[in-house]
Scaffold this active site. Structure first.
Site, PDB file in Angstrom:
ATOM      1  N   MET A 134       0.818  -1.211   0.000  1.00  0.00           N
ATOM      2  CA  MET A 134       0.000   0.000   0.000  1.00  0.00           C
ATOM      3  C   MET A 134       0.854   1.263   0.000  1.00  0.00           C
ATOM      4  O   MET A 134       2.054   1.227   0.286  1.00  0.00           O
ATOM      5  CB  MET A 134      -0.958   0.004   1.196  1.00  0.00           C
ATOM      6  CG  MET A 134      -0.301   0.024   2.548  1.00  0.00           C
ATOM      7  SD  MET A 134      -1.490  -0.227   3.917  1.00  0.00           S
ATOM      8  CE  MET A 134      -1.938  -1.954   3.697  1.00  0.00           C
ATOM      9  N   CYS A 135       0.202   2.375  -0.357  1.00  0.00           N
ATOM     10  CA  CYS A 135       0.841   3.684  -0.342  1.00  0.00           C
ATOM     11  C   CYS A 135       2.030   3.686  -1.317  1.00  0.00           C
ATOM     12  O   CYS A 135       1.875   3.349  -2.478  1.00  0.00           O
ATOM     13  CB  CYS A 135       1.256   4.027   1.088  1.00  0.00           C
ATOM     14  SG  CYS A 135       1.786   5.723   1.364  1.00  0.00           S
ATOM     15  N   ILE A 136       3.216   4.027  -0.866  1.00  0.00           N
ATOM     16  CA  ILE A 136       4.405   4.107  -1.719  1.00  0.00           C
ATOM     17  C   ILE A 136       5.062   2.737  -1.927  1.00  0.00           C
ATOM     18  O   ILE A 136       5.908   2.582  -2.815  1.00  0.00           O
ATOM     19  CB  ILE A 136       5.428   5.101  -1.119  1.00  0.00           C
ATOM     20  CG1 ILE A 136       6.514   5.501  -2.120  1.00  0.00           C
ATOM     21  CG2 ILE A 136       6.044   4.528   0.155  1.00  0.00           C
ATOM     22  CD1 ILE A 136       6.021   6.291  -3.309  1.00  0.00           C
ATOM     23  N   PRO A 138       4.333   0.022  -3.461  1.00  0.00           N
ATOM     24  CA  PRO A 138       4.373  -0.587  -4.794  1.00  0.00           C
ATOM     25  C   PRO A 138       5.592  -0.226  -5.651  1.00  0.00           C
ATOM     26  O   PRO A 138       5.832  -0.886  -6.661  1.00  0.00           O
ATOM     27  CB  PRO A 138       3.071  -0.103  -5.439  1.00  0.00           C
ATOM     28  CG  PRO A 138       2.122   0.001  -4.284  1.00  0.00           C
ATOM     29  CD  PRO A 138       2.973   0.580  -3.187  1.00  0.00           C
ATOM     30  N   THR A 189      -3.169  -0.712  -2.981  1.00  0.00           N
ATOM     31  CA  THR A 189      -4.132   0.370  -2.741  1.00  0.00           C
ATOM     32  C   THR A 189      -3.375   1.651  -2.435  1.00  0.00           C
ATOM     33  O   THR A 189      -2.280   1.607  -1.856  1.00  0.00           O
ATOM     34  CB  THR A 189      -5.105   0.010  -1.594  1.00  0.00           C
ATOM     35  OG1 THR A 189      -6.202   0.925  -1.589  1.00  0.00           O
ATOM     36  CG2 THR A 189      -4.426   0.033  -0.238  1.00  0.00           C
TER      37      THR A 189
END
Length: 217
Positions: A134-136, A138, A189
């Site tokens: 999630m967030c950064i 990926p 996400t």
């Protein structure tokens, strides 16, 4: 009972794990009837940020020690994580991912990934076990899953471009939704890449946790 390994990158959005994302992740794992174990690499943070002023401090902090603040002391060194003992992997975000798990914050698409983080991610891939980022977080995925991996960080053009340049396939996504790469058993996400409050972040994180645990069935 499904068992989830949760990777933390410190404590605090600007130099470690995003605390709200981490706590919401642990909450929803428990609400889904699964258990979790937190892990973190036993390494120094890139730097320490005063979260009140935003200034970089001269002090040194350890990622494992700081992660223990979120996990109430129940955190293990990442070197002890055996993918065979878990059904799934989840990584909350925060700048610690881009600073302590890799050097994306410094080098962008030319980033390298911490060897332990890379090995753990790949171990879950090789075992065909599901994962959620999630967030950064990926930005790690092209290194872990390889060419063509589908993921989202929301709508940030610069980060999306970096993911594409590293070989990934970025998919735009609103804060309350998820992107699923069925071939790789992977869920992402945007969380606080887009969220402006806890309610925003909670919607996507709850969906991510539910989908990852469904894939682990």
């Amino acid at each position: 009972m499904k068992k989830v390994a949760v990777l933390l990158s410190g404590s605090g959005v600007f130099d470690g794990a995003e605390v709200n994302e981490a706590v919401l992740t642990l909450l929803h794992i428990s609400k889904q009837g699964a258990s979790y174990q937190c892990f973190a690499p036993d390494v120094d943070q890139l730097h320490v940020v005063n979260h009140l002023s935003g200034d970089v401090s001269e002090e040194k902090r350890n990622v494992l020690v700081e992660s223990a603040r979120i996990a109430r002391g129940e955190v293990k060194p990442l070197s002890e994580l055996d993918a065979a003992e878990f059904d799934a992997l989840i990584l909350p975000g925060g700048f610690g991912v881009a600073k302590n798990f890799c050097d994306f914050a410094v080098n962008g698409a030319d980033m390298t990934v911490n060897e332990q983080v890379l090995a753990v991610g790949k171990a879950f891939v090789e075992a065909r076990k599901p994962a959620g980022y999630m967030c950064i977080a990926p930005v790690l995925l092209p290194h872990i899953y390889g060419e063509g991996v589908r993921a989202t960080i929301g709508f940030d053009e610069d980060v999306a471009s970096a993911i594409e340049n590293m070989g990934g396939k970025h998919v735009e996504c609103p804060v309350d939704d998820i992107v699923v790469d069925d071939a790789n058993r992977l869920v992402t996400t945007p969380a606080y890449m887009l969220a402006t409050n806890l309610v925003d972040a909670e919607k996507g994180i709850s969906k991510l946790v539910e989908k990852v645990l469904y894939m682990a069935s």
